[in-house]
Design a protein around this motif. Structure first.
Motif, PDB file in Angstrom:
ATOM      1  N   GLN A   1       0.828  -1.205   0.000  1.00 12.43           N
ATOM      2  CA  GLN A   1       0.000   0.000   0.000  1.00 12.43           C
ATOM      3  C   GLN A   1       0.866   1.261   0.000  1.00 12.43           C
ATOM      4  O   GLN A   1       0.571   2.217  -0.702  1.00 12.43           O
ATOM      5  CB  GLN A   1      -0.949  -0.011   1.191  1.00 12.43           C
ATOM      6  N   ARG A   2       1.937   1.247   0.774  1.00 11.15           N
ATOM      7  CA  ARG A   2       2.848   2.405   0.798  1.00 11.15           C
ATOM      8  C   ARG A   2       3.492   2.617  -0.568  1.00 11.15           C
ATOM      9  O   ARG A   2       3.616   3.750  -1.033  1.00 11.15           O
ATOM     10  CB  ARG A   2       3.923   2.210   1.857  1.00 11.15           C
TER      11      ARG A   2
ATOM     12  N   GLU B   1       1.004   4.165  -2.887  1.00 14.55           N
ATOM     13  CA  GLU B   1       0.789   5.585  -2.561  1.00 14.55           C
ATOM     14  C   GLU B   1       1.959   6.438  -3.045  1.00 14.55           C
ATOM     15  O   GLU B   1       1.764   7.545  -3.530  1.00 14.55           O
ATOM     16  CB  GLU B   1       0.604   5.740  -1.049  1.00 14.55           C
ATOM     17  N   GLU B   2       3.176   5.913  -2.928  1.00 12.95           N
ATOM     18  CA  GLU B   2       4.355   6.655  -3.389  1.00 12.95           C
ATOM     19  C   GLU B   2       4.332   6.833  -4.903  1.00 12.95           C
ATOM     20  O   GLU B   2       4.746   7.864  -5.410  1.00 12.95           O
ATOM     21  CB  GLU B   2       5.634   5.934  -2.949  1.00 12.95           C
TER      22      GLU B   2
END
Length: 89
Positions: A80-81, A84-85
């Motif tokens: 998920q990170r 998002e990045e």
């Protein structure tokens, strides 16, 4: 049999799978029929990941409860990170 089981699991939306080796705890228990090589575990891990499993633990000492929940959640958060990045970049 393993390939079909993996297919059935993915068709049921299962995201985590573990592969491990039975080890004879004592002489009173069933003997090991065949030792599975680490290379074979690597092959099954790659195949399972290629089928879309989000987490695969694969090795001779892996057990079904082998930190599966912890690793699954850690991997999910990392994915998920990363997503998002990409959106921010």
């Amino acid at each position: 049999d393993i390939r079909q089981t993996l297919t059935d699991l993915r068709n049921s939306d299962v995201d985590v799978v573990t592969f491990g080796q039975y080890l004879q705890p004592s002489r009173r228990h069933l003997p090991v029929k065949e030792y599975v090589t680490p290379e074979k575990y690597d092959e099954w891990q790659k195949e399972a990941e290629g089928m879309g499993f989000k987490y695969v633990a694969s090795g001779p000492l892996v057990r079904s409860s082998y930190k599966a929940g912890e690793f699954f959640l850690k991997n999910l958060v990392n994915q998920q990170r990363a997503a998002e990045e990409k959106v921010v970049a």
